[in-house]
Design an enzyme around this catalytic site. Structure first.
Site: not given
Ligand code: FEO
Length: 404
Positions: A24, A82, A84, A86, A150, A169, A197, A230
């Site tokens: 991030h 998701h 995002e 990543d 999230h 996530d 996390y 992750h």
């Molecule tokens: Fe919310 Fe691992 O991205």
């Protein structure tokens, strides 16, 4: 070729980020690297579950091509849990090769994906909680919206038959673990990273999580494995991470721990911090005491300790009627964690004009702490009469009805 067997016809085809130090931008520190977990399901239909971060897009695509024996058109469906970057960052490159392949995602994910990459005419199939996709061989994907866990677009996907929950996530950790599974991981690292996390990414949405966990329980899914996006895959007693989340998002997750966090210019505020630490030890010998100079400490690690704590004492010298910028920025981050059920107190030195303690008290109140009225303030360096305020300050800080 990087394709690791997970279970049945499910493989991991993600990216192990061994050396990554920050996430991030610079907002999240990584001490054990990270991974972006993408998965491939090869049943009657072939499904790609998410992709990896944009810097690795060429590696990801080359690997995926090899795995698919040169023909990316063998991918029947893409699931984007998701938006995002990543997890979606390799989609633009991939979609140049297979532009018509259906992408299953939430309505909010269409917005986030198009918002980031542009309106590229991708073949979106919007899904809601309970929608199903038949992938052959008697197996289905069941979609579960995870709104605000999230991001608004977050989603989990359940694979029937193999009973695998691809949780995105949620339940993840920033932990590069080539051993891949929870039973093979370093247990201390795994749990420390899971908690860090949770605190830094999920806890701000704890009420949403609580409701979602109750909803998942009602769905009665026979979960035999949890594959987050992750870190490790939870295959040994996968519900242990769900139970940990239930505990962490409950109203009272406190331990007998106090965090003292401060910055100092000429060591006066530091002296008060140490005096408070010693007094806590005198008044409550069983309490774990953690002292941090905010300017030199990792904010993500410190908030993970505050999450566990009963109380926090925050100190700053007064500078131009305010706190030091290090303390101000840190308090902004603490506020975003939305902690509950913790006490807070303020202390600090000042020269000609005070005010830092009042600023800290106001900021801690805004951040959701129960702030005690006592402060330990010292004009210039702390003297005996200033430090004489410490016992009452500590007494009130610990006066929270805490029972071990
Ligand atoms: Fe919310 Fe691992 O991205």
């Amino acid at each position: 070729m990087m394709k690791k067997h997970v279970a049945a016809n499910v493989s991991w085809i993600g990216y192990l980020d061994y050396e990554l130090k920050q996430f991030h931008g610079s907002e999240y520190s990584l001490h054990h690297g990270s991974s972006q977990n993408a998965y491939l399901i090869e049943e009657g239909k072939t499904v790609l579950m998410d992709t990896v971060w944009m810097p690795h897009e060429f590696d990801f695509l080359a690997n995926l091509k090899e795995v698919m024996h040169g023909d990316l058109h063998k991918i029947d469906y893409i699931v984007a849990n998701h938006g995002e970057v990543d997890h979606s960052g390799s989609l633009p490159l991939l979609m140049q090769e297979i532009p018509d392949t259906p992408i299953y995602c939430t309505a909010a994910a269409v917005q986030s994906l198009e918002g980031q990459y542009g309106k590229l005419g991708w073949n979106f199939h919007v899904v809601k909680t309970g929608d199903e996709l038949d992938i052959g061989n008697g197996k289905k994907l069941v979609f579960i919206e995870m709104r605000m866990l999230h991001w608004p677009d977050s989603m989990a996907t359940f694979l029937t038959g193999d009973n695998i929950l691809f949780s995105m996530d949620a339940f993840g950790q920033h932990y590069c673990c080539p051993e891949m599974f929870n039973d093979r991981a370093d247990q201390n690292v795994m749990w420390d990273e899971a908690l860090k996390y949770y605190v830094n990414i999920v806890n701000p949405f704890a009420p949403v999580l609580k409701a979602k966990l109750a909803e998942l329980k009602k769905m009665n899914l026979p979960v035999s494995m949890i594959c987050p996006s992750h870190g490790v895959i939870w295959r040994d007693n996968p519900m242990q991470i769900v139970e940990a989340y239930e505990k962490w998002c409950s109203a009272d997750n406190r331990e007998d721990q106090v965090v003292i966090a401060y910055d100092t210019m000429w060591n006066g505020t530091e002296k008060i911090a140490h005096a408070i630490a010693e007094e806590i030890g005198r008044q409550s010998p069983s309490t774990r005491i953690l002292v941090y100079n905010i300017a030199d400490s990792d904010k993500n690690d410190v908030v993970a300790e505050i999450f566990k704590a009963r109380a926090v004492a925050v100190g700053s010298p007064t500078e131009i009627n305010d706190v030091l910028s290090s303390v101000s920025g840190w308090l902004t981050y603490v506020k975003s964690m939305k902690f509950k059920n913790k006490r807070g107190g303020a202390f600090g030195c000042y020269g000609w004009g005070g005010g830092a303690s009042k600023v800290i008290q106001n900021r801690l109140t805004e951040a959701g702490f129960t702030v005690i009225p006592e402060t330990v303030d010292a004009n210039w360096n702390p003297k005996e009469e200033d430090l004489a305020k410490v016992p009452a300050f500590v007494q009130d800080l610990l006066n929270d009805g805490y029972k071990a």
